[in-house]
Design a protein around this motif. Structure first.
Motif, PDB file in Angstrom:
ATOM      1  N   CYS A 228       5.934  14.692 -12.304  1.00 19.02           N
ATOM      2  CA  CYS A 228       5.962  13.101 -12.036  1.00 19.02           C
ATOM      3  C   CYS A 228       7.091  12.293 -12.682  1.00 19.02           C
ATOM      4  CB  CYS A 228       4.542  12.381 -12.480  1.00 19.02           C
ATOM      5  SG  CYS A 228       4.042  10.863 -11.899  1.00 19.02           S
ATOM      6  N   PRO A 229       7.523  11.549 -11.536  1.00 14.78           N
ATOM      7  CA  PRO A 229       8.776  10.565 -12.025  1.00 14.78           C
ATOM      8  C   PRO A 229       8.407   9.774 -13.207  1.00 14.78           C
ATOM      9  CG  PRO A 229       8.426  10.417  -9.571  1.00 14.78           C
ATOM     10  CD  PRO A 229       7.410  11.479  -9.958  1.00 14.78           C
TER      11      PRO A 229
ATOM     12  N   HIS B 222      -0.495   8.145 -10.943  1.00 17.49           N
ATOM     13  CA  HIS B 222       0.706   7.209 -11.137  1.00 17.49           C
ATOM     14  C   HIS B 222       1.040   6.674  -9.934  1.00 17.49           C
ATOM     15  CE1 HIS B 222       1.593   7.970 -15.511  1.00 17.49           C
ATOM     16  NE2 HIS B 222       1.513   9.234 -15.248  1.00 17.49           N
TER      17      HIS B 222
ATOM     18  N   CYS C 295      -2.051  12.312  -7.989  1.00 16.06           N
ATOM     19  CA  CYS C 295      -1.570  11.753  -9.168  1.00 16.06           C
ATOM     20  C   CYS C 295      -2.051  10.318  -9.386  1.00 16.06           C
ATOM     21  CB  CYS C 295       0.066  11.981  -9.068  1.00 16.06           C
ATOM     22  SG  CYS C 295       0.668  11.302 -10.489  1.00 16.06           S
TER      23      CYS C 295
ATOM     24  N   HIS D 100       2.482  18.787 -12.467  1.00 15.00           N
ATOM     25  CA  HIS D 100       2.928  17.258 -12.090  1.00 15.00           C
ATOM     26  C   HIS D 100       2.635  16.390 -13.014  1.00 15.00           C
ATOM     27  CE1 HIS D 100       3.997  14.397  -9.441  1.00 15.00           C
ATOM     28  NE2 HIS D 100       2.850  13.867  -9.862  1.00 15.00           N
TER      29      HIS D 100
ATOM     30  N   CYS E 161       2.265   8.203  -7.236  1.00 10.92           N
ATOM     31  CA  CYS E 161       3.490   8.655  -6.683  1.00 10.92           C
ATOM     32  C   CYS E 161       3.159   9.468  -5.213  1.00 10.92           C
ATOM     33  CB  CYS E 161       4.326   9.597  -7.584  1.00 10.92           C
ATOM     34  SG  CYS E 161       3.509  11.189  -7.860  1.00 10.92           S
TER      35      CYS E 161
END
Ligand SMILES: [Zn+2]
Length: 97
Positions: free
Chosen positions: A29-30, A14, A12, A24, A16
């Motif tokens: 994804c957070p 981001h 990812c 995701h 993470c």
């Protein structure tokens, strides 16, 4: 001149640490989940209903059962579309391949 093929990065973007699957990147994804929770919270408050959180409703565009009335359904649909568009535009800008 020698060209080196970029290494495929399945992670990812981001950062993470999770694998960057479609689900995701659009939902789990957070970083994206926080955005969805904010949007759902705003729409729930605006429409005065408790909208359940889930990818089937937000990503696939299924109408929550408790959202009734043309204006409310349109607001819900527009909110989900705008959020998906924002995520995808962010995705496009970050994609370097
Ligand atoms: Zn992630």
């Amino acid at each position: 001149m020698l060209y080196r093929k970029k290494k495929h990065q399945p992670l990812c973007w981001h950062e993470c640490g999770k694998r960057g699957t479609l689900l995701h990147l659009l939902w789990e994804c957070p970083a994206v989940k926080t955005l969805w929770l904010d949007v759902i919270s705003f729409l729930s408050e605006s429409l005065d209903v408790n909208i359940p959180v889930g990818p089937n409703i937000c990503l696939l565009g299924l109408k929550p059962e408790n959202v009734v009335g043309r204006a409310a359904v349109q607001s819900w649909t527009l909110g989900c579309l705008a959020t998906k568009r924002l995520i995808l535009l962010n995705w496009k800008e970050r994609k370097t391949d």
